[in-house]
Design a protein around this motif. Structure first.
Motif, PDB file in Angstrom:
ATOM      1  N   LEU A  46      35.795  -0.893 -59.730  1.00  0.00           N
ATOM      2  CA  LEU A  46      36.066   0.102 -58.730  1.00  0.00           C
ATOM      3  C   LEU A  46      36.305   1.254 -59.202  1.00  0.00           C
ATOM      4  N   ILE A  47      36.035   2.138 -58.507  1.00  0.00           N
ATOM      5  CA  ILE A  47      36.036   3.521 -58.295  1.00  0.00           C
ATOM      6  C   ILE A  47      36.724   4.122 -56.773  1.00  0.00           C
ATOM      7  N   ASP A  48      38.002   4.474 -56.835  1.00  0.00           N
ATOM      8  CA  ASP A  48      38.671   4.683 -55.662  1.00  0.00           C
ATOM      9  C   ASP A  48      38.608   3.527 -54.607  1.00  0.00           C
ATOM     10  N   GLY A  49      38.655   2.331 -55.273  1.00  0.00           N
ATOM     11  CA  GLY A  49      38.823   1.025 -54.482  1.00  0.00           C
ATOM     12  C   GLY A  49      37.479   0.577 -54.027  1.00  0.00           C
ATOM     13  N   GLU A  50      36.167   1.142 -54.354  1.00  0.00           N
ATOM     14  CA  GLU A  50      34.969   0.836 -53.943  1.00  0.00           C
ATOM     15  C   GLU A  50      33.962   0.423 -55.053  1.00  0.00           C
ATOM     16  N   LEU A  51      33.183  -0.372 -54.919  1.00  0.00           N
ATOM     17  CA  LEU A  51      32.328  -0.777 -55.935  1.00  0.00           C
ATOM     18  C   LEU A  51      31.405   0.312 -56.273  1.00  0.00           C
ATOM     19  N   ILE A  52      30.866   0.287 -57.292  1.00  0.00           N
ATOM     20  CA  ILE A  52      30.155   1.360 -58.221  1.00  0.00           C
ATOM     21  C   ILE A  52      28.885   1.682 -57.448  1.00  0.00           C
ATOM     22  N   ASP A  53      28.399   2.647 -56.818  1.00  0.00           N
ATOM     23  CA  ASP A  53      27.307   2.937 -56.536  1.00  0.00           C
ATOM     24  C   ASP A  53      26.026   3.571 -57.527  1.00  0.00           C
ATOM     25  N   PRO A  54      25.037   2.624 -57.718  1.00  0.00           N
ATOM     26  CA  PRO A  54      24.305   3.273 -58.909  1.00  0.00           C
ATOM     27  C   PRO A  54      23.473   4.503 -58.571  1.00  0.00           C
ATOM     28  N   GLU A  55      23.471   4.722 -57.210  1.00  0.00           N
ATOM     29  CA  GLU A  55      22.986   6.116 -56.951  1.00  0.00           C
ATOM     30  C   GLU A  55      24.015   7.223 -56.631  1.00  0.00           C
ATOM     31  N   LEU A  56      25.036   7.022 -57.176  1.00  0.00           N
ATOM     32  CA  LEU A  56      26.204   8.017 -57.067  1.00  0.00           C
ATOM     33  C   LEU A  56      25.613   9.452 -57.441  1.00  0.00           C
ATOM     34  N   PRO A  57      25.953  10.391 -56.595  1.00  0.00           N
ATOM     35  CA  PRO A  57      25.429  11.751 -56.693  1.00  0.00           C
ATOM     36  C   PRO A  57      26.055  12.289 -57.893  1.00  0.00           C
ATOM     37  N   ALA A  58      25.264  13.530 -58.466  1.00  0.00           N
ATOM     38  CA  ALA A  58      25.685  14.015 -59.876  1.00  0.00           C
ATOM     39  C   ALA A  58      27.114  14.600 -59.887  1.00  0.00           C
ATOM     40  N   ALA A  59      27.286  15.191 -58.740  1.00  0.00           N
ATOM     41  CA  ALA A  59      28.782  16.038 -58.500  1.00  0.00           C
ATOM     42  C   ALA A  59      29.875  14.810 -58.688  1.00  0.00           C
ATOM     43  N   ARG A  60      29.735  13.752 -57.857  1.00  0.00           N
ATOM     44  CA  ARG A  60      30.600  12.604 -57.771  1.00  0.00           C
ATOM     45  C   ARG A  60      30.705  12.224 -59.322  1.00  0.00           C
ATOM     46  N   ARG A  61      29.568  11.998 -60.062  1.00  0.00           N
ATOM     47  CA  ARG A  61      29.577  11.390 -61.329  1.00  0.00           C
ATOM     48  C   ARG A  61      30.443  12.066 -62.313  1.00  0.00           C
ATOM     49  N   ALA A  62      30.156  13.490 -62.187  1.00  0.00           N
ATOM     50  CA  ALA A  62      30.791  14.562 -62.920  1.00  0.00           C
ATOM     51  C   ALA A  62      32.412  14.432 -62.647  1.00  0.00           C
ATOM     52  N   GLN A  63      32.813  14.215 -61.287  1.00  0.00           N
ATOM     53  CA  GLN A  63      34.161  14.103 -61.103  1.00  0.00           C
ATOM     54  C   GLN A  63      34.974  12.830 -61.614  1.00  0.00           C
ATOM     55  N   VAL A  64      34.083  11.746 -61.857  1.00  0.00           N
ATOM     56  CA  VAL A  64      34.543  10.631 -62.357  1.00  0.00           C
ATOM     57  C   VAL A  64      34.955  10.857 -63.977  1.00  0.00           C
ATOM     58  N   ARG A  65      34.009  11.539 -64.196  1.00  0.00           N
ATOM     59  CA  ARG A  65      33.932  11.761 -65.739  1.00  0.00           C
ATOM     60  C   ARG A  65      35.151  12.709 -66.127  1.00  0.00           C
ATOM     61  N   GLN A  66      35.518  13.572 -65.298  1.00  0.00           N
ATOM     62  CA  GLN A  66      36.722  14.410 -65.389  1.00  0.00           C
ATOM     63  C   GLN A  66      38.017  13.559 -65.457  1.00  0.00           C
ATOM     64  N   THR A  67      38.014  12.560 -64.342  1.00  0.00           N
ATOM     65  CA  THR A  67      39.249  11.785 -64.025  1.00  0.00           C
ATOM     66  C   THR A  67      39.389  11.168 -65.372  1.00  0.00           C
ATOM     67  N   LEU A  68      38.297  10.507 -65.850  1.00  0.00           N
ATOM     68  CA  LEU A  68      38.489   9.507 -67.013  1.00  0.00           C
ATOM     69  C   LEU A  68      38.953  10.331 -68.293  1.00  0.00           C
ATOM     70  N   ALA A  69      38.429  11.674 -68.523  1.00  0.00           N
ATOM     71  CA  ALA A  69      38.783  12.302 -69.435  1.00  0.00           C
ATOM     72  C   ALA A  69      40.225  12.656 -69.554  1.00  0.00           C
ATOM     73  N   ALA A  70      40.629  13.035 -68.271  1.00  0.00           N
ATOM     74  CA  ALA A  70      42.066  13.600 -68.040  1.00  0.00           C
ATOM     75  C   ALA A  70      43.230  12.316 -68.666  1.00  0.00           C
ATOM     76  N   ALA A  71      42.444  11.076 -68.318  1.00  0.00           N
ATOM     77  CA  ALA A  71      43.439   9.937 -68.338  1.00  0.00           C
ATOM     78  C   ALA A  71      43.600   9.391 -69.875  1.00  0.00           C
ATOM     79  N   GLY A  72      42.223   9.506 -70.534  1.00  0.00           N
ATOM     80  CA  GLY A  72      42.417   9.443 -72.185  1.00  0.00           C
ATOM     81  C   GLY A  72      42.187   8.096 -72.295  1.00  0.00           C
TER      82      GLY A  72
END
Length: 278
Positions: A46-72
């Motif tokens: 889940l990402i923000d409580g929702e199942l992962i959409d395989p067609e996630l827009p590029a901006a949203r993918r980048a946002q997830v990547r930043q969140t993951l990086a910040a968490a370590g």
């Protein structure tokens, strides 16, 4: 040394948690909690409580990547809902491989899906599923992301997963061992390890007990009948160096304990069973 530091030092390495435990939390909050409790990796369902959409827009993918990086916390797997025996799963599988690569995960989890009762039809379904996997292997190889077929649905028995894996690339296609489903259909951990062995890419742990009517109730680790400790022993004896992931299915079973109860409890029990000392 503070008690919190001592607790972190006593936690086994390579223990992850699935975000399936956090249906009502943001990804950032789930990652923060998991890290605070001592987990060292995350399985993304889940990402923000929702199942992962395989067609996630590029901006949203980048946002997830930043969140993951910040968490370590490294992403041990990106979990899809793909069923290999469904109609045309190939495009979504390729999209998930690209998502996993974006988020620096080594694995995409897929389901086998439904299988026919008729033997000839079943064999053709297995061959078709293998063709889907083989068609995705060149991309998997280029991205460095493997595909793991979970012991789930009509592939709950490891013997069925093994049939499929025998038709697929041994380097880039393997198994995700869910502790509950093979046991539920009558397999022991020894059966699963004998069938899947070195093809196991991820081990998911959960415990459950049978209700009088035959249904299963998910419970805290060690309070049910699923032989998780035996599973862990077999993996250790066989030289498994992959991740153990705690899959607390709060999204599907809202009646079970809250993640702040269940996830620390699983980690304490795993530390005891895996004989980790401060």
């Amino acid at each position: 040394m503070s008690p919190a530091t001592a607790e972190r030092r006593s936690v086994p390495s390579r223990i992850a948690f699935s975000t399936l435990a956090f249906p009502d939390a943001t990804l950032a909050a789930a990652l923060s909690a998991g890290r605070r409790w001592g987990y060292s990796g995350v399985e993304l369902r889940l990402i923000d409580g929702e199942l992962i959409d395989p067609e996630l827009p590029a901006a949203r993918r980048a946002q997830v990547r930043q969140t993951l990086a910040a968490a370590g916390l490294p992403v041990v797997a990106v979990d899809s809902s793909i069923r290999l025996t469904a109609e045309d799963p190939g495009p979504d599988l390729r999209r998930f491989l690209e998502l996993a690569s974006d988020w620096e995960s080594p694995l995409v989890r897929v389901f086998g899906g439904a299988l026919a009762a008729d033997r000839a039809e079943r064999q053709e379904q297995l061959r078709a599923a293998a063709r889907v996997l083989e068609a995705s292997v060149p991309l998997a190889r280029r991205l460095g992301v493997a595909i793991g077929v979970e012991t789930h649905d009509d592939f709950s028995a490891s013997s069925v997963v093994a049939e499929l894996l025998a038709l697929a690339d041994p380097q880039w296609v393997g198994a995700v061992w869910d502790s509950h489903h093979p046991y539920r259909v009558g397999e022991s951990p020894a059966d699963v390890y004998a069938n899947l062995g070195r093809r196991i890419l991820l081990a998911q742990v959960k415990d459950a007990r049978r209700r009088p009517g035959g249904d299963w109730e998910l419970v805290l680790l060690g309070e049910g009948e699923v032989p998780v400790r035996e599973m862990l022993g077999l993996l250790a004896a066989g030289g498994y160096r992959g991740w153990i992931s705690v899959e607390w299915e709060k999204r599907w079973h809202p009646e079970i304990a809250e993640p702040q109860v269940a996830l620390p409890q699983h980690l304490r029990v795993l530390a005891d069973w895996m004989e980790v000392k401060p």
